[in-house]
Motif scaffolding. Structure first.
Motif, PDB file in Angstrom:
ATOM      1  N   PRO A 237      -9.175  24.605 -62.979  1.00  8.62           N
ATOM      2  CA  PRO A 237      -8.928  26.037 -62.717  1.00  8.62           C
ATOM      3  C   PRO A 237     -10.176  26.908 -62.852  1.00  8.62           C
ATOM      4  N   GLN A 238     -11.029  26.641 -63.822  1.00  5.68           N
ATOM      5  CA  GLN A 238     -12.228  27.463 -64.026  1.00  5.68           C
ATOM      6  C   GLN A 238     -13.275  27.256 -62.929  1.00  5.68           C
ATOM      7  N   ASP A 239     -13.153  26.203 -62.112  1.00  4.74           N
ATOM      8  CA  ASP A 239     -14.081  25.937 -61.018  1.00  4.74           C
ATOM      9  C   ASP A 239     -13.773  26.777 -59.777  1.00  4.74           C
ATOM     10  N   ILE A 240     -12.538  27.240 -59.643  1.00  5.01           N
ATOM     11  CA  ILE A 240     -12.085  27.890 -58.416  1.00  5.01           C
ATOM     12  C   ILE A 240     -12.230  29.410 -58.515  1.00  5.01           C
ATOM     13  N   ILE A 241     -12.943  29.985 -57.558  1.00  4.31           N
ATOM     14  CA  ILE A 241     -13.105  31.435 -57.478  1.00  4.31           C
ATOM     15  C   ILE A 241     -11.928  32.022 -56.711  1.00  4.31           C
ATOM     16  N   SER A 242     -11.626  31.449 -55.537  1.00  6.56           N
ATOM     17  CA  SER A 242     -10.489  31.915 -54.742  1.00  6.56           C
ATOM     18  C   SER A 242     -10.071  30.842 -53.742  1.00  6.56           C
ATOM     19  N   ILE A 243      -8.845  30.982 -53.265  1.00  4.69           N
ATOM     20  CA  ILE A 243      -8.313  30.137 -52.197  1.00  4.69           C
ATOM     21  C   ILE A 243      -7.760  31.089 -51.143  1.00  4.69           C
ATOM     22  N   LYS A 244      -8.270  30.956 -49.909  1.00  4.78           N
ATOM     23  CA  LYS A 244      -7.897  31.879 -48.838  1.00  4.78           C
ATOM     24  C   LYS A 244      -7.407  31.108 -47.615  1.00  4.78           C
ATOM     25  N   PRO A 245      -6.526  31.722 -46.823  1.00  9.83           N
ATOM     26  CA  PRO A 245      -6.156  31.100 -45.544  1.00  9.83           C
ATOM     27  C   PRO A 245      -7.398  30.990 -44.663  1.00  9.83           C
ATOM     28  N   TYR A 246      -7.450  29.931 -43.854  1.00 10.40           N
ATOM     29  CA  TYR A 246      -8.612  29.715 -42.999  1.00 10.40           C
ATOM     30  C   TYR A 246      -8.164  29.167 -41.655  1.00 10.40           C
ATOM     31  N   SER A 247      -8.796  29.619 -40.591  1.00 10.95           N
ATOM     32  CA  SER A 247      -8.500  29.126 -39.251  1.00 10.95           C
ATOM     33  C   SER A 247      -9.789  29.095 -38.451  1.00 10.95           C
ATOM     34  N   SER A 248     -10.184  27.895 -37.994  1.00  6.39           N
ATOM     35  CA  SER A 248     -11.393  27.803 -37.175  1.00  6.39           C
ATOM     36  C   SER A 248     -11.076  28.033 -35.708  1.00  6.39           C
ATOM     37  N   VAL A 249      -9.987  27.466 -35.239  1.00  7.12           N
ATOM     38  CA  VAL A 249      -9.503  27.673 -33.873  1.00  7.12           C
ATOM     39  C   VAL A 249      -8.020  28.014 -33.996  1.00  7.12           C
ATOM     40  N   PRO A 250      -7.595  29.180 -33.511  1.00  9.15           N
ATOM     41  CA  PRO A 250      -6.184  29.564 -33.670  1.00  9.15           C
ATOM     42  C   PRO A 250      -5.223  28.471 -33.202  1.00  9.15           C
ATOM     43  N   PHE A 251      -4.202  28.229 -33.997  1.00 11.30           N
ATOM     44  CA  PHE A 251      -3.129  27.269 -33.742  1.00 11.30           C
ATOM     45  C   PHE A 251      -3.557  25.809 -33.832  1.00 11.30           C
ATOM     46  N   ILE A 252      -4.834  25.537 -34.040  1.00 10.25           N
ATOM     47  CA  ILE A 252      -5.280  24.145 -34.151  1.00 10.25           C
ATOM     48  C   ILE A 252      -5.842  23.868 -35.543  1.00 10.25           C
ATOM     49  N   GLY A 253      -6.781  24.678 -35.984  1.00  7.71           N
ATOM     50  CA  GLY A 253      -7.481  24.421 -37.234  1.00  7.71           C
ATOM     51  C   GLY A 253      -7.031  25.312 -38.365  1.00  7.71           C
ATOM     52  N   LYS A 254      -5.743  25.331 -38.684  1.00  2.00           N
ATOM     53  CA  LYS A 254      -5.259  26.178 -39.779  1.00  2.00           C
ATOM     54  C   LYS A 254      -5.336  25.424 -41.095  1.00  2.00           C
ATOM     55  N   GLY A 255      -5.686  26.152 -42.156  1.00  2.00           N
ATOM     56  CA  GLY A 255      -5.755  25.527 -43.466  1.00  2.00           C
ATOM     57  C   GLY A 255      -6.108  26.539 -44.530  1.00  2.00           C
ATOM     58  N   ILE A 256      -6.800  26.059 -45.557  1.00  2.00           N
ATOM     59  CA  ILE A 256      -7.252  26.913 -46.643  1.00  2.00           C
ATOM     60  C   ILE A 256      -8.751  26.712 -46.843  1.00  2.00           C
ATOM     61  N   LYS A 257      -9.376  27.728 -47.389  1.00  5.01           N
ATOM     62  CA  LYS A 257     -10.787  27.649 -47.757  1.00  5.01           C
ATOM     63  C   LYS A 257     -10.861  27.864 -49.252  1.00  5.01           C
ATOM     64  N   ILE A 258     -11.523  26.949 -49.940  1.00  2.00           N
ATOM     65  CA  ILE A 258     -11.638  27.021 -51.394  1.00  2.00           C
ATOM     66  C   ILE A 258     -13.069  27.462 -51.735  1.00  2.00           C
ATOM     67  N   LEU A 259     -13.189  28.631 -52.327  1.00  2.00           N
ATOM     68  CA  LEU A 259     -14.475  29.095 -52.849  1.00  2.00           C
ATOM     69  C   LEU A 259     -14.550  28.645 -54.301  1.00  2.00           C
ATOM     70  N   HIS A 260     -15.637  27.981 -54.669  1.00  2.00           N
ATOM     71  CA  HIS A 260     -15.701  27.343 -55.990  1.00  2.00           C
ATOM     72  C   HIS A 260     -17.089  27.427 -56.605  1.00  2.00           C
ATOM     73  N   ARG A 261     -17.165  26.985 -57.858  1.00  2.00           N
ATOM     74  CA  ARG A 261     -18.407  26.999 -58.630  1.00  2.00           C
ATOM     75  C   ARG A 261     -19.020  25.607 -58.776  1.00  2.00           C
ATOM     76  N   VAL A 262     -18.473  24.598 -58.144  1.00  2.00           N
ATOM     77  CA  VAL A 262     -18.974  23.227 -58.270  1.00  2.00           C
ATOM     78  C   VAL A 262     -20.231  23.092 -57.411  1.00  2.00           C
ATOM     79  N   GLU A 263     -21.306  22.582 -58.002  1.00  2.00           N
ATOM     80  CA  GLU A 263     -22.601  22.515 -57.326  1.00  2.00           C
ATOM     81  C   GLU A 263     -22.587  21.649 -56.071  1.00  2.00           C
ATOM     82  N   ASN A 264     -22.068  20.451 -56.146  1.00  2.00           N
ATOM     83  CA  ASN A 264     -22.121  19.557 -54.981  1.00  2.00           C
ATOM     84  C   ASN A 264     -20.730  19.288 -54.505  1.00  2.00           C
TER      85      ASN A 264
END
Length: 72
Positions: free
Chosen positions: A45-72
């Motif tokens: 839990p302390q590694d995660i800054i936010s989790i947001k909806p994400y879409s690269s191509v509408p209706f095809i690439g839907k998912g989530i984007k995880i912003l985090h503090r992990v280096e690699n």
């Protein structure tokens, strides 16, 4: 303990694992992404800054984007 798991695809950095080569597992203490072709990630839990909806191509690439503090 409540858990959630899902099979799908994953983009880690610039690498991509398409469906069904990635698994997401979430419980109260851990978020794990197992994308065997690309890599495996484990977040506490302390590694995660936010989790947001994400879409690269509408209706095809839907998912989530995880912003985090992990280096690699």
């Amino acid at each position: 303990m409540k858990t959630f798991s899902l099979t799908g695809g994953a983009r880690i950095g610039r690498a991509n694992a398409t469906y069904p080569f990635a698994n997401l597992y979430v419980d109260e203490n851990t978020l794990k992404i197992n994308a065997s072709l690309v890599g495996n990630l484990i977040f506490q839990p302390q590694d995660i800054i936010s989790i947001k909806p994400y879409s690269s191509v509408p209706f095809i690439g839907k998912g989530i984007k995880i912003l985090h503090r992990v280096e690699n």
